[in-house]
Design a protein around this motif. Structure first.
Motif, mmCIF file in Angstrom:
data_model
loop_
_atom_site.group_PDB
_atom_site.id
_atom_site.type_symbol
_atom_site.label_atom_id
_atom_site.label_comp_id
_atom_site.label_asym_id
_atom_site.label_seq_id
_atom_site.Cartn_x
_atom_site.Cartn_y
_atom_site.Cartn_z
ATOM 1 N N ILE A 155 1.001 -1.181 0.033
ATOM 2 C CA ILE A 155 0.135 -0.006 0.009
ATOM 3 C C ILE A 155 0.637 0.966 -0.092
ATOM 4 N N ALA A 198 -7.206 -2.577 2.103
ATOM 5 C CA ALA A 198 -6.431 -1.633 1.537
ATOM 6 C C ALA A 198 -6.485 -1.120 0.123
ATOM 7 N N LEU A 234 -8.398 -3.469 9.481
ATOM 8 C CA LEU A 234 -7.663 -3.288 8.016
ATOM 9 C C LEU A 234 -6.720 -4.302 7.730
ATOM 10 N N ALA A 256 -9.535 5.642 -1.959
ATOM 11 C CA ALA A 256 -10.058 6.940 -1.100
ATOM 12 C C ALA A 256 -8.995 7.969 -1.430
ATOM 13 N N TYR A 257 -7.687 7.532 -1.361
ATOM 14 C CA TYR A 257 -6.746 8.570 -1.396
ATOM 15 C C TYR A 257 -6.504 8.956 -2.952
ATOM 16 N N GLY A 287 -1.920 -4.217 2.121
ATOM 17 C CA GLY A 287 -1.797 -3.388 3.077
ATOM 18 C C GLY A 287 -1.155 -3.709 4.383
ATOM 19 N N ILE A 304 -7.426 12.662 2.594
ATOM 20 C CA ILE A 304 -6.871 11.477 3.250
ATOM 21 C C ILE A 304 -5.617 11.717 3.776
ATOM 22 N N LEU A 317 -4.210 10.748 7.629
ATOM 23 C CA LEU A 317 -2.907 9.933 7.926
ATOM 24 C C LEU A 317 -1.767 10.709 8.798
ATOM 25 N N TRP A 360 -9.514 -0.236 -0.231
ATOM 26 C CA TRP A 360 -10.421 1.170 -0.102
ATOM 27 C C TRP A 360 -9.688 2.147 0.520
ATOM 28 N N ALA A 361 -8.459 2.106 1.105
ATOM 29 C CA ALA A 361 -7.714 3.285 1.266
ATOM 30 C C ALA A 361 -7.115 3.857 0.097
ATOM 31 N N VAL A 362 -6.613 3.064 -0.708
ATOM 32 C CA VAL A 362 -6.012 3.330 -1.809
ATOM 33 C C VAL A 362 -6.749 4.147 -2.781
ATOM 34 N N LEU A 376 2.694 7.071 3.162
ATOM 35 C CA LEU A 376 2.465 6.776 4.750
ATOM 36 C C LEU A 376 3.316 7.748 5.317
#
Length: 279
Positions: free
Chosen positions: A140, A256, A229, A262-263, A183, A270, A274, A258-260, A146
């Motif tokens: 991720i 992961a 997650l 969303a970003y 992730g 986002i 973070l 969904w996080a990718v 990050l």
């Protein structure tokens, strides 16, 4: 002809789970990892539980001559390599200014150059056969930033770029290149991760046992491993197998994705979340 898979970082975590996943599908295995003892035990477990055919070769992927020997010994044993899975990697967490050039070189040597060395060693064989699959296990951290992980993210973004460029170059020649991006994975990678605050605390305390000094970054990572997650190594291994079976181009594993996603859609939203979560 039985297919052959070569897996790096194969003795623990994702690599070990992937070896079991491919063995269950009837693949013959060539496994590489730096630690002979854990690699040997993984081979024994595969042979005893699945009657798998396993070639286990201790290998440091940062050393091109060792990687070349790994590939040559695999070809000598099996005659061909159908799939290369690049999985060896390390994690480093710390502020940018505390991350020394030596830290950067160590991380890139494993996470990026290790992949380069294996691909360069295997590719001539695949080009000669006009077929093959190369799976680069990224992260991720190669799809979104990050906090306090600039070096790690740089190495994984490099893997993402390498994977996408090679896919374009090699597809016309019958070779399929796949990116698999987990992730947070609940595996034993944490014991090999480098936390700079932990190292500095140990140095200032003149104590070589860093685990006793306390590391907010390590504690934060341990807490993250308890969240919803988190993926299990077996989940990532299944994603790798399905990507190979279905010749997918890229997979982001589990939550992961969904996080990718969303970003990609809302980086301005986002990113600060973070950043604030890491404080």
């Amino acid at each position: 002809m039985v297919d052959v898979v070569l897996i790096t970082g194969a003795s623990e975590g994702i690599g070990r789970a992937t070896a079991f996943a491919f063995a269950r599908q009837g693949y013959r295995l060539s496994l590489a990892a730096r630690t002979p003892e854990t690699l040997r035990q993984t081979a024994i477990d595969l042979e005893q539980s699945l009657n798998a055919e396993v070639l286990a070769i201790p290998t440091d992927v940062t050393q091109p001559e060792q990687v070349q020997s790994l590939v040559e010994r695999t070809l000598d044993r099996y005659g061909h390599i159908d799939c290369l899975i690049n999985n060896a990697g390390i994690c480093l967490s710390g502020p940018f200014l505390q991350t020394t050039p030596d830290h950067w070189q160590q991380l890139m040597a494993v996470n990026f150059w290790g992949y380069i060395h294996t691909i360069r060693a295997v590719l001539p064989h695949m080009l000669k056969r006009k077929q093959g699959q190369i799976v680069n296990v990224g992260s991720i951290g190669g799809k979104m930033p990050l906090p306090h992980m600039s070096a790690y993210c740089a190495s994984k973004y490099a893997v993402s770029g390498l994977t996408e460029a090679l896919r374009l170059e090699l597809k016309p020649q019958g070779i399929h290149v796949i990116g698999v991006h987990p992730g947070i994975v609940n595996s034993d990678f944490l014991k090999r991760a480098i936390f700079l605050d932990e190292l500095q605390s140990a140095t200032s305390a003149n104590d070589h046992d860093a685990s006793d000094t306390g590391s907010p970054a390590r504690e934060q990572m341990e807490q993250a491993l308890e969240s919803f997650l988190v993926s299990q190594p077996e989940e990532v291994a299944t994603a790798i197998w399905e990507a190979v079976r279905e010749s997918k181009s890229e997979v982001v594993v589990g939550m992961a994705q969904w996080a990718v996603g969303a970003y990609a859609l809302f980086p301005g939203l986002i990113g600060p979340i973070l950043r604030d979560a890491s404080r």
